[in-house]
Design an enzyme around this catalytic site. Structure first.
Site, PDB file in Angstrom:
ATOM      1  CE  LYS A 245      -4.472   1.065   0.669  1.00 31.20           C
ATOM      2  NZ  LYS A 245      -5.719   0.427   0.247  1.00 31.20           N
TER       3      LYS A 245
ATOM      4  N   GLY B 291     -19.266   8.123   5.743  1.00 29.63           N
ATOM      5  CA  GLY B 291     -18.456   8.351   4.537  1.00 29.63           C
ATOM      6  C   GLY B 291     -19.249   8.079   3.278  1.00 29.63           C
TER       7      GLY B 291
ATOM      8  N   GLY C  93     -18.184   8.613   0.017  1.00 27.15           N
ATOM      9  CA  GLY C  93     -17.279   8.745  -1.125  1.00 27.15           C
ATOM     10  C   GLY C  93     -17.616   7.692  -2.169  1.00 27.15           C
TER      11      GLY C  93
ATOM     12  CB  VAL D 148     -16.773   2.346  -1.200  1.00 23.72           C
ATOM     13  CG1 VAL D 148     -17.418   1.028  -0.816  1.00 23.72           C
ATOM     14  CG2 VAL D 148     -15.480   2.083  -1.950  1.00 23.72           C
TER      15      VAL D 148
HETATM   16  P1  NAD Z   1     -13.327   8.189  -0.852  1.00 25.37           P
HETATM   17  O1  NAD Z   1     -12.185   9.101  -0.624  1.00 25.37           O
HETATM   18  O2  NAD Z   1     -14.006   8.205  -2.171  1.00 25.37           O
HETATM   19  O3  NAD Z   1     -14.443   8.456   0.263  1.00 25.37           O
HETATM   20  C1  NAD Z   1     -14.180   8.638   1.610  1.00 25.37           C
HETATM   21  C2  NAD Z   1     -15.289   9.561   2.152  1.00 25.37           C
HETATM   22  O4  NAD Z   1     -15.200   9.606   3.555  1.00 25.37           O
HETATM   23  C3  NAD Z   1     -15.161  10.992   1.629  1.00 25.37           C
HETATM   24  O5  NAD Z   1     -16.409  11.430   1.132  1.00 25.37           O
HETATM   25  C4  NAD Z   1     -14.740  11.779   2.891  1.00 25.37           C
HETATM   26  O6  NAD Z   1     -15.224  13.114   2.894  1.00 25.37           O
HETATM   27  C5  NAD Z   1     -15.400  10.945   3.977  1.00 25.37           C
HETATM   28  N1  NAD Z   1     -14.833  11.089   5.315  1.00 25.37           N
HETATM   29  C6  NAD Z   1     -13.532  11.161   5.674  1.00 25.37           C
HETATM   30  N2  NAD Z   1     -13.432  11.279   7.016  1.00 25.37           N
HETATM   31  C7  NAD Z   1     -14.695  11.241   7.493  1.00 25.37           C
HETATM   32  C8  NAD Z   1     -15.248  11.302   8.808  1.00 25.37           C
HETATM   33  N3  NAD Z   1     -14.493  11.418   9.894  1.00 25.37           N
HETATM   34  N4  NAD Z   1     -16.593  11.241   8.930  1.00 25.37           N
HETATM   35  C9  NAD Z   1     -17.389  11.122   7.851  1.00 25.37           C
HETATM   36  N5  NAD Z   1     -16.923  11.080   6.589  1.00 25.37           N
HETATM   37  C10 NAD Z   1     -15.587  11.131   6.411  1.00 25.37           C
HETATM   38  O7  NAD Z   1     -12.818   6.723  -0.477  1.00 25.37           O
HETATM   39  P2  NAD Z   1     -13.429   5.321  -0.916  1.00 25.37           P
HETATM   40  O8  NAD Z   1     -12.700   4.850  -2.110  1.00 25.37           O
HETATM   41  O9  NAD Z   1     -14.915   5.413  -0.927  1.00 25.37           O
HETATM   42  O10 NAD Z   1     -12.950   4.401   0.298  1.00 25.37           O
HETATM   43  C11 NAD Z   1     -13.618   4.427   1.548  1.00 25.37           C
HETATM   44  C12 NAD Z   1     -12.945   3.423   2.495  1.00 25.37           C
HETATM   45  O11 NAD Z   1     -13.020   2.110   1.923  1.00 25.37           O
HETATM   46  C13 NAD Z   1     -11.460   3.660   2.751  1.00 25.37           C
HETATM   47  O12 NAD Z   1     -11.107   3.261   4.053  1.00 25.37           O
HETATM   48  C14 NAD Z   1     -10.781   2.753   1.748  1.00 25.37           C
HETATM   49  O13 NAD Z   1      -9.469   2.414   2.125  1.00 25.37           O
HETATM   50  C15 NAD Z   1     -11.716   1.566   1.792  1.00 25.37           C
HETATM   51  N6  NAD Z   1     -11.654   0.743   0.588  1.00 25.37           N
HETATM   52  C16 NAD Z   1     -11.928   1.277  -0.628  1.00 25.37           C
HETATM   53  C17 NAD Z   1     -11.881   0.472  -1.766  1.00 25.37           C
HETATM   54  C18 NAD Z   1     -12.192   1.007  -3.128  1.00 25.37           C
HETATM   55  O14 NAD Z   1     -12.346   0.213  -4.071  1.00 25.37           O
HETATM   56  N7  NAD Z   1     -12.333   2.322  -3.288  1.00 25.37           N
HETATM   57  C19 NAD Z   1     -11.554  -0.884  -1.642  1.00 25.37           C
HETATM   58  C20 NAD Z   1     -11.320  -1.415  -0.382  1.00 25.37           C
HETATM   59  C21 NAD Z   1     -11.360  -0.582   0.723  1.00 25.37           C
END
Ligand code: NAD
Length: 373
Positions: free
Chosen positions: A105, A203, A205, A207
């Site tokens: 990572k 969150g 975002g 996902v």
């Molecule tokens: P992203 O950056 O698109 O979304 C994250 C969201 O969380 C953002 O909208 C941000 O504003 C919000 N956020 C951050 N801190 C916060 C808080 N304290 N309270 C509320 N909201 C908050 O990221 P993503 O790709 O959606 O990933 C989300 C999580 O899933 C991460 O931990 C990531 O490592 C994990 N993950 C993602 C994937 C993937 O395919 N994208 C795969 C496996 C794991």
């Protein structure tokens, strides 16, 4: 200056590069989060604003694969801890998912909204190119599909792109989380109908939003929070979601809590305050410490181990690197197996009265040991 001293394994291709890459494994080994990581690289480029860390945890099952997080960690040590924990999680995730990759990572210490300039990404692409063969990356928090495409135009070891790849893995991750969440619900309630079921989502975002779409389509009642107020407001309009303060979302009364932001959420001080029966979400490293899962178990909370439920994205990007090329149907078939994997873990954990993540990590470690033998 071209690059750092004594880096026999790394070659920077760009002439006159201001990037320096150093091996910081020894420094990492002093931290609690260090877990025998094979190598930790630090790329620094003061001119272009880059401080990047690449953690390579374990490559017994294959080369390291894992996304790049862009986040304004409060210190270098906080970033280093994050990359150590995240890369270790990828080792377990790949082993459970059954993909032929190891755990890696990267973390870029920068504010994704303010500091993620083309120059910074250029410098990072040079670092990735130098790591060719050791580390493959893709999206994570703060690194978008457009960024992944930008990197892919400059170096080959980037997945989840539209440049010959399969695009953003997040919808595939969300699909796996959705199926896994239903499996967790079914384990407790004997059926997986989500109509009227209360789900708290932290969150919104890539996902989290996609997960909300699926939950809303099945009639779940959503309570959401995001530090981005516009995202929360959009969820209110689109899904009729209630909005909770970001400081409260983990503790609202709900059937299921789906953490989809950052990790380090569940610890001795937060677990007593939880009001959900099930935790099933996408965020990596949801537990502050592995041992904290026992506290969840003692409170009767069913925890879907994060690296099991969120493996859909990894399955998707790993499929891009398969010798025969990307096969969407075969990938979605793998994702469909996530609920069965989780159900087996839940049953074993119940039967042995052990935390779910102990059972999951045993399975992962057994696979790694079997390969080593
Ligand atoms: P992203 O950056 O698109 O979304 C994250 C969201 O969380 C953002 O909208 C941000 O504003 C919000 N956020 C951050 N801190 C916060 C808080 N304290 N309270 C509320 N909201 C908050 O990221 P993503 O790709 O959606 O990933 C989300 C999580 O899933 C991460 O931990 C990531 O490592 C994990 N993950 C993602 C994937 C993937 O395919 N994208 C795969 C496996 C794991």
């Amino acid at each position: 200056m071209l690059h750092a001293h004594a880096q026999p394994n790394l070659k920077l291709s760009a002439k006159n590069s201001t990037l320096q890459i150093t091996d910081v494994t020894e420094e990492a080994a002093k931290l609690e989060a260090y877990d025998g990581h094979e190598r930790v690289w630090c790329g620094r480029d003061d001119e272009r604003g880059l401080t990047a860390l690449v953690g390579i945890h374990n490559t017994v099952l294959g080369p390291a694969l894992g996304g790049t997080r862009v986040w304004a960690h409060e210190s270098f040590e906080a970033g280093l801890t994050d990359v150590l924990r995240l890369s270790r999680g990828m080792t377990y995730k790949a082993a459970i998912a059954g993909v032929p990759f190891g755990g890696g990572k990267a973390v870029i210490i920068a504010d994704p909204k303010k500091d993620k300039t083309p120059a910074l990404l250029e410098a990072y692409a040079e670092m990735l190119a130098a790591l060719e063969g050791q580390y493959f990356t893709g999206e994570d928090v703060g690194l978008t599909l457009a960024d992944a495409d930008f990197l892919r135009e400059r170096t080959t070891n980037v997945t989840g792109t539209t440049k010959g790849g399969s695009g953003n893995p997040s919808p595939v991750t969300a699909q796996g989380v959705f199926l896994g969440l239903k499996a967790a619900f079914a384990h407790r309630r004997g059926h997986d109908k989500l109509d009227g079921v209360k789900v708290a989502v932290q969150g919104l975002g890539s996902v989290g939003w996609s997960l909300c779409e699926k939950l809303h389509a099945e009639g779940a009642k959503l309570n959401v929070a995001d530090i981005d107020k516009d995202a929360a407001e959009r969820a209110r309009v689109q899904f009729g979601a209630d909005i909770a303060p970001t400081t409260e979302i983990l503790f609202v009364e709900a059937d299921i809590l789906a953490p989809c932001a950052l990790g380090g959420l569940f610890a001795g001080d937060t677990i007593p305050k939880l009001n959900a029966e099930i935790i099933a979400g996408a965020a990596n490293n949801q537990l502050a410490r592995h041992e904290d899962a026992r506290l969840l178990m003692e409170r009767g909370i069913l925890y879907a181990p994060d690296y099991v439920i969120n493996a859909g994205g990894l399955m998707n990007v790993a499929a891009e690197l398969a010798p025969g090329g990307y096969d969407r149907e075969a990938t979605m078939q793998m994702v469909k197996e996530i609920p069965a994997t989780l159900s087996a873990i839940f049953k074993k954990a119940d039967a042995e009265n052990r935390p779910t993540n102990d059972v999951a990590s045993d399975i992962a470690m057994a696979r790694i040991k079997a390969r080593k033998a």
